[in-house]
Design a protein around this motif. Structure first.
Motif, mmCIF file in Angstrom:
data_model
loop_
_atom_site.group_PDB
_atom_site.id
_atom_site.type_symbol
_atom_site.label_atom_id
_atom_site.label_comp_id
_atom_site.label_asym_id
_atom_site.label_seq_id
_atom_site.Cartn_x
_atom_site.Cartn_y
_atom_site.Cartn_z
ATOM 1 N N THR A 1 -7.013 5.853 -3.207
ATOM 2 C CA THR A 1 -7.898 6.474 -4.194
ATOM 3 C C THR A 1 -8.441 7.820 -3.736
ATOM 4 O OG1 THR A 1 -9.909 5.434 -3.319
ATOM 5 C CG2 THR A 1 -8.629 4.173 -4.937
ATOM 6 N N GLY A 2 -8.356 8.103 -2.420
ATOM 7 C CA GLY A 2 -8.956 9.323 -1.888
ATOM 8 C C GLY A 2 -10.469 9.259 -1.830
ATOM 9 N N ALA A 3 -11.054 8.084 -2.072
ATOM 10 C CA ALA A 3 -12.505 7.944 -2.076
ATOM 11 C C ALA A 3 -13.053 7.935 -0.658
ATOM 12 C CB ALA A 3 -12.911 6.666 -2.794
ATOM 13 N N ILE A 4 -14.176 8.617 -0.478
ATOM 14 C CA ILE A 4 -14.847 8.685 0.824
ATOM 15 C C ILE A 4 -15.872 7.556 0.890
ATOM 16 C CG2 ILE A 4 -16.340 10.082 2.303
ATOM 17 C CD1 ILE A 4 -15.105 12.569 0.891
ATOM 18 N N MET B 1 0.846 -1.192 0.000
ATOM 19 C CA MET B 1 0.000 0.000 0.000
ATOM 20 C C MET B 1 0.881 1.241 0.000
ATOM 21 S SD MET B 1 -2.917 1.124 2.792
ATOM 22 C CE MET B 1 -3.990 -0.202 2.311
ATOM 23 N N LYS B 2 0.663 2.126 -0.950
ATOM 24 C CA LYS B 2 1.457 3.354 -1.026
ATOM 25 C C LYS B 2 0.874 4.383 -0.099
ATOM 26 C CE LYS B 2 3.183 2.932 -5.739
ATOM 27 N NZ LYS B 2 3.305 3.599 -7.021
ATOM 28 N N ARG B 3 1.439 4.458 1.071
ATOM 29 C CA ARG B 3 0.911 5.398 2.030
ATOM 30 C C ARG B 3 2.027 5.922 2.889
ATOM 31 N NH1 ARG B 3 -3.059 4.118 7.059
ATOM 32 N NH2 ARG B 3 -3.254 6.241 7.785
ATOM 33 N N THR B 4 2.063 7.224 3.091
ATOM 34 C CA THR B 4 3.074 7.796 3.967
ATOM 35 C C THR B 4 2.401 8.658 5.000
ATOM 36 O OG1 THR B 4 3.382 9.674 2.474
ATOM 37 C CG2 THR B 4 4.853 7.801 2.190
ATOM 38 N N GLU B 5 2.397 8.173 6.244
ATOM 39 C CA GLU B 5 1.984 9.025 7.364
ATOM 40 C C GLU B 5 3.184 9.901 7.696
ATOM 41 O OE1 GLU B 5 -0.814 9.031 9.316
ATOM 42 O OE2 GLU B 5 -1.826 7.519 8.137
ATOM 43 N N THR B 6 3.103 10.916 8.350
ATOM 44 C CA THR B 6 4.234 11.644 8.854
ATOM 45 C C THR B 6 4.597 10.969 10.165
ATOM 46 O OG1 THR B 6 3.313 13.557 7.831
ATOM 47 C CG2 THR B 6 4.996 13.975 9.435
ATOM 48 N N VAL C 1 -9.166 9.269 -17.165
ATOM 49 C CA VAL C 1 -7.850 8.891 -16.665
ATOM 50 C C VAL C 1 -8.014 8.233 -15.300
ATOM 51 C CG1 VAL C 1 -5.620 9.746 -15.867
ATOM 52 C CG2 VAL C 1 -6.669 10.735 -17.903
ATOM 53 N N VAL C 2 -7.424 7.073 -15.139
ATOM 54 C CA VAL C 2 -7.398 6.393 -13.839
ATOM 55 C C VAL C 2 -5.964 6.482 -13.320
ATOM 56 C CG1 VAL C 2 -7.780 4.261 -12.577
ATOM 57 C CG2 VAL C 2 -9.252 4.848 -14.529
ATOM 58 N N PRO C 3 -5.713 7.322 -12.330
ATOM 59 C CA PRO C 3 -4.336 7.503 -11.861
ATOM 60 C C PRO C 3 -3.818 6.271 -11.132
ATOM 61 C CG PRO C 3 -5.857 8.706 -10.458
ATOM 62 C CD PRO C 3 -6.675 8.169 -11.600
ATOM 63 N N GLU C 4 -2.505 6.171 -11.054
ATOM 64 C CA GLU C 4 -1.880 5.168 -10.196
ATOM 65 C C GLU C 4 -2.284 5.459 -8.745
ATOM 66 O OE1 GLU C 4 0.184 2.498 -10.912
ATOM 67 O OE2 GLU C 4 -0.491 2.870 -12.972
ATOM 68 N N PRO C 5 -2.191 4.443 -7.857
ATOM 69 C CA PRO C 5 -2.570 4.687 -6.456
ATOM 70 C C PRO C 5 -1.868 5.913 -5.878
ATOM 71 C CG PRO C 5 -2.215 2.352 -6.804
ATOM 72 C CD PRO C 5 -1.803 3.042 -8.078
ATOM 73 N N PHE C 6 -2.652 6.726 -5.185
ATOM 74 C CA PHE C 6 -2.103 7.917 -4.551
ATOM 75 C C PHE C 6 -1.192 7.527 -3.381
ATOM 76 C CE2 PHE C 6 -6.246 10.262 -5.734
ATOM 77 C CZ PHE C 6 -5.697 10.707 -6.924
#
Length: 642
Positions: free
Chosen positions: A35-38, A1-6, A79-84
């Motif tokens: 995806t940023g989807a709610i 999963m591409k995710r960066t918390e601080t 356009v379907v972006p790569e995972p955020f």
């Protein structure tokens, strides 16, 4: 999963499936990090006695369908972006970053302003585009909606009886999702920032296309049937330049109020809302010498502030609850230990004015049946069973407020003095006829007590009886607490009656029947580890030292000290330590040991759960539990600032 918390220095990055944010009116507890989807939006509703949620799926599922999903088209092509990648700005504002094309970057910021401004009842989703190419790009950005379910959560999410309506107003811009159940309703509105935005419903017709919604019109469907809709706007991004598009959310007890709330945010603008939200969050942050401690403590401080308290959209009053997250069950409930002993000290650190309002709310709404295990939002009893520590919590929270805020004016409130007298009479009536100890049915955790006289709970009674004399305002010369002067008697009775012998050593028992029978273990939700911090004894007291040495030894089957992530468990969940036990350890000689475990835990969203897995270090029961988060934040600041 591409995710960066601080992440905090020296801490593992949280690996939970959701990003979350929110304010006191609107919460987004389930946002997909890639995806940023709610997937969920919710409000607190006094008339419906719980959380009201808008959702596509009945259960939160990262692989399922979203309530609101961002979609993009560049120069007319989808356009379907790569995972955020995702990070939390100022510990609370989710920011999603990605690319629509090799030349076109996008940043989405989901901002929920409004603290402490009560005129703001909603949030905004800002999309910023950067064009690194040599030609202008036309970008259509939309929120594609799928609303099937309106859920009410008190304990478990349940479908709300009634119908769901999607419609537009004749007066205000935007699209509203209005749920109705009898005479009660709740609405969630979406307004695009562009004047030429499109509000569409569908798909309809043989080609499956979208149909424009008419102003003032609405579509109704039974709860569980799908409403599909889309809010779209177009921006031009010049070569080598930037552009932005924003969507605004509003909530209210009905459609027009929700749309008006969103329109107010539209007038303020996304840049201003983001800037002011960041300033407000910066004011909340507290500094510590250890950055890892500060990062963890501040994250949980903010989470407790916005998920441990909600302002109902139908009466605008504050309600302390367990969580705004549907993953924490029960969620929209009140008990005094969680709200006043765990969450409340952290609220005081964040905002004394808010803490005063919460305390008065608890006195007004819940004190008529003090000490019961669980209350509904309106004060009624959800789960009966008397817990002495819950009753004492009203007095101890008031005493903490007066000392911390240095505000004795709260004592002049008629409700405060009335409740103090009721509590005094209630406790006095529960005292043993010969021993100055009070009986209880439940341990602080809510588990049945092995014996009716619980040591920790009576230590809180000792502290409450001493505080009562300073909080009491006499109405005449004869008006004094029945517990006046009782603190010494209670302390003597605890040392005399609440101890037992283990392996030739005198230790404090968890509970006793006063007739020679005692249960020796610890309830981490009300731990004997905390006794020195309450002022009841010194850390070098031999009986307390013997007690802690035994509790944190292999002889205690509830001390999981040999596991990779050690901690104290309770009797009902003997394989899963309570995070409250680590918070209690922070306040004593075991501080560094507790911090070492905390640094390695993989808590979902970097916020507290009620229990964690001793083998994996991951959140277990009741993830996103706001009172535990508050207790943890307060304990960290108390341990490392003092």
């Amino acid at each position: 999963m591409k995710r960066t918390e601080t992440p905090a220095a020296g801490r593992q990055e949280a690996a939970g499936p959701w990003v979350l944010t929110g304010n006191h009116y609107l919460a987004f507890p389930c946002v997909h990090p890639e995806t940023g989807a709610i997937h969920r939006a919710n409000v607190l509703h006094r008339g419906l006695m719980g959380l009201v949620e808008w959702a596509a799926d009945p259960e939160p599922d990262p692989s399922g369908e979203a309530l609101l999903a961002p979609e993009f088209a560049v120069d007319g092509r989808r356009v379907v972006p790569e995972p955020f990648t995702c990070e939390n700005l100022d510990r609370w504002i989710p920011v999603f970053r990605g690319a629509l094309t090799p030349e076109l970057r996008v940043t989405g910021t989901l901002c929920t302003p409004g603290y402490p401004d009560l005129s703001i009842r909603g949030g905004c989703y800002l999309f910023e585009f950067e064009n690194r190419g040599r030609a202008e790009a036309t970008v259509e950005v939309s929120l594609r909606g799928l609303w099937r379910w309106t859920l009410r959560t008190i304990v478990d999410p349940q479908p709300l009886p009634g119908e769901n309506r999607v419609g537009l107003s004749r007066l205000f811009p935007g699209l509203a999702l209005e749920a109705a159940a009898g005479d009660a309703s709740a609405a969630f509105a979406v307004v695009a920032g562009s004047a030429d935005a499109r509000y569409e419903a569908g798909p309809e017709g043989p080609d499956g296309g979208w149909a424009d919604l008419s102003r003032g019109g609405s579509r109704a469907a039974p709860n569980g049937a799908p409403h599909r809709f889309r809010v779209a706007q177009t921006v031009r991004v010049p070569a080598g330049g930037r552009a932005a598009a924003a969507f605004y959310f509003g909530v209210g007890p009905e459609r027009e109020g929700a749309l008006a709330a969103a329109a107010h945010l539209l007038r303020l603008g996304a840049d201003r809302l983001r800037r002011e939200t960041r300033l407000d969050l910066a004011r909340l942050a507290r500094r510590t010498a250890d950055p890892s401690v500060g990062a963890l403590a501040n994250r949980n401080l903010v989470f407790n502030l916005f998920y441990g308290v909600g302002r109902a959209i139908d009466d605008d009053r504050l309600y302390p609850i367990a969580s705004r997250s549907p993953l924490c069950r029960p969620a929209a409930v009140f008990n005094e230990r969680e709200a006043l002993l765990w969450s409340y000290p952290a609220l005081l650190l964040a905002d004394t004015g808010l803490a005063r309002e919460v305390l008065l709310r608890a006195y007004e709404q819940y004190s008529h049946r003090p000490g019961e295990r669980l209350h509904y939002l309106d004060g009624g009893i959800l789960a009966p069973g008397f817990a002495l520590d819950h009753l004492c919590a009203y007095i101890l929270a008031l005493d903490l407020y007066v000392r911390t805020a240095q505000d004795e004016s709260i004592l002049d409130e008629p409700i405060v003095q009335d409740v103090l007298r009721e509590l005094d009479a209630n406790v006095f009536g529960r005292l043993h006829p010969e021993v100055y100890l009070c009986s209880t049915e439940l341990l602080p955790s809510g588990e049945p007590a092995a014996h009716r006289y619980v040591t920790y709970s009576n230590v809180l009674l000792w502290a409450a009886s001493a505080a009562l004399e300073t909080l009491w305002i006499a109405r005449d010369e004869q008006d004094r607490p029945r517990l006046a002067g009782a603190a010494e008697e209670i302390a003597a009775a605890i040392w005399r009656k609440c101890t037992a012998e283990v392996n030739g050593l005198r230790v404090l028992a968890c509970s006793t029947d006063l007739e020679g029978e005692a249960a020796v273990y610890d309830d981490p939700a009300g731990s004997l580890l905390l006794l020195p911090h309450t002022g009841f004894c010194d850390v070098d007291d031999p009986i307390w030292s013997n007690t802690i040495e035994w509790l944190l030894s292999p002889a205690n089957p509830l001390w999981l000290g040999r596991e990779p992530y050690p901690g104290l468990a309770g009797r009902e969940r003997p394989r899963h330590p309570l995070l409250a036990g680590l918070a209690a350890m922070l306040l004593g000689p075991q501080r560094d040991q507790a911090l070492e475990v905390l640094r390695r835990l993989e808590l979902e969203g970097d916020v507290a759960s009620e229990t964690y897995d001793a083998k994996t270090g991951r959140s277990h029961d009741r993830p996103y539990h706001a009172p535990t988060a508050g207790f943890l934040a307060w304990a960290l600041f108390e341990a490392f600032e003092s």
